[in-house]
Design an enzyme around this catalytic site. Structure first.
Site, short mmCIF file in Angstrom:
data_model
loop_
_atom_site.label_atom_id
_atom_site.label_comp_id
_atom_site.label_asym_id
_atom_site.label_seq_id
_atom_site.Cartn_x
_atom_site.Cartn_y
_atom_site.Cartn_z
N THR A 199 5.42 23.40 -0.42
CA THR A 199 6.15 22.15 -0.21
C THR A 199 6.23 21.39 -1.54
O THR A 199 5.42 21.62 -2.44
CB THR A 199 5.48 21.30 0.89
N THR A 206 5.71 18.21 -3.13
CA THR A 206 4.63 17.49 -3.80
C THR A 206 3.43 18.39 -4.00
O THR A 206 2.79 18.36 -5.06
CB THR A 206 4.23 16.23 -3.00
N CYS A 207 3.14 19.22 -3.02
CA CYS A 207 1.98 20.11 -3.11
C CYS A 207 2.13 21.10 -4.26
O CYS A 207 1.18 21.34 -5.00
CB CYS A 207 1.81 20.87 -1.79
N SER A 208 3.32 21.66 -4.42
CA SER A 208 3.56 22.67 -5.45
C SER A 208 3.82 22.08 -6.83
O SER A 208 3.48 22.69 -7.84
CB SER A 208 4.76 23.55 -5.06
#
Length: 168
Positions: free
Chosen positions: A52, A54-56
């Protein structure tokens, strides 16, 4: 919800292992939390989903970049948790180049997220029940610090915040 001073729940996460060795076979392997955390200081962070935005782009890269600084601060391991299966977490680990820096642990059925009370309901958005975004410092299986994000936020669970807490 889990709080500072609480022990991690007796959950089992899964980790995709690329190379056979140290008693681990290639593919998904169980990680029993009480045993895996015993006697260690662990920087744990959780994300709503692998791959996703923001996560990546922010969350995982921050911990990868600061892995040596965490070790210098006395942190034995860094764990990333997500409600995904071990195969997805393994692919994400390759994509994010986490090998030797961050252990990518799958909470496939959200058992850990449920046990800690740190779930995020993304039903209606096509993602189902997920983990909230947070970070925590765990010492010998007990929560020493806990930083839980508000809905849609990325302000307190980042690597810099947890690293500062680990150094304190």
């Amino acid at each position: 919800m889990i709080k500072v001073g609480d022990a991690l729940p007796a959950a089992t996460l899964m980790e995709y292992v690329e190379v056979e060795g140290n008693g681990c076979s290639i593919g998904p392997n169980p990680v029993k939390l009480p045993e895996a955390a015993a006697g260690k200081t662990i920087a744990v962070f959780a994300v709503p989903g692998a791959f996703t935005p923001t996560c990546s782009a922010k969350h995982v890269p921050g911990f990868v970049e600061q892995a040596e600084a965490f070790k210098a601060a006395g942190v034995d391991e860094i764990w990333c948790l997500s409600v995904n299966d071990a195969f997805v977490m393994g692919a994400w680990a390759r994509d994010q180049k986490t090998d030797g820096k961050v252990r990518m642990l799958a909470d496939g059925d959200a058992a850990f997220a449920k046990a800690t009370g740190l779930t995020l309901d993304l039903n209606g958005k096509g993602l189902g029940l997920r983990s909230n975004r947070y970070s925590m410092l765990v010492k010998d299986g007990k929560v020493a610090t806990l930083n839980v994000e508000g809905p849609g936020k990325f302000e307190v669970s980042d690597a810099a915040t947890l690293l500062g807490q680990a150094k304190a």
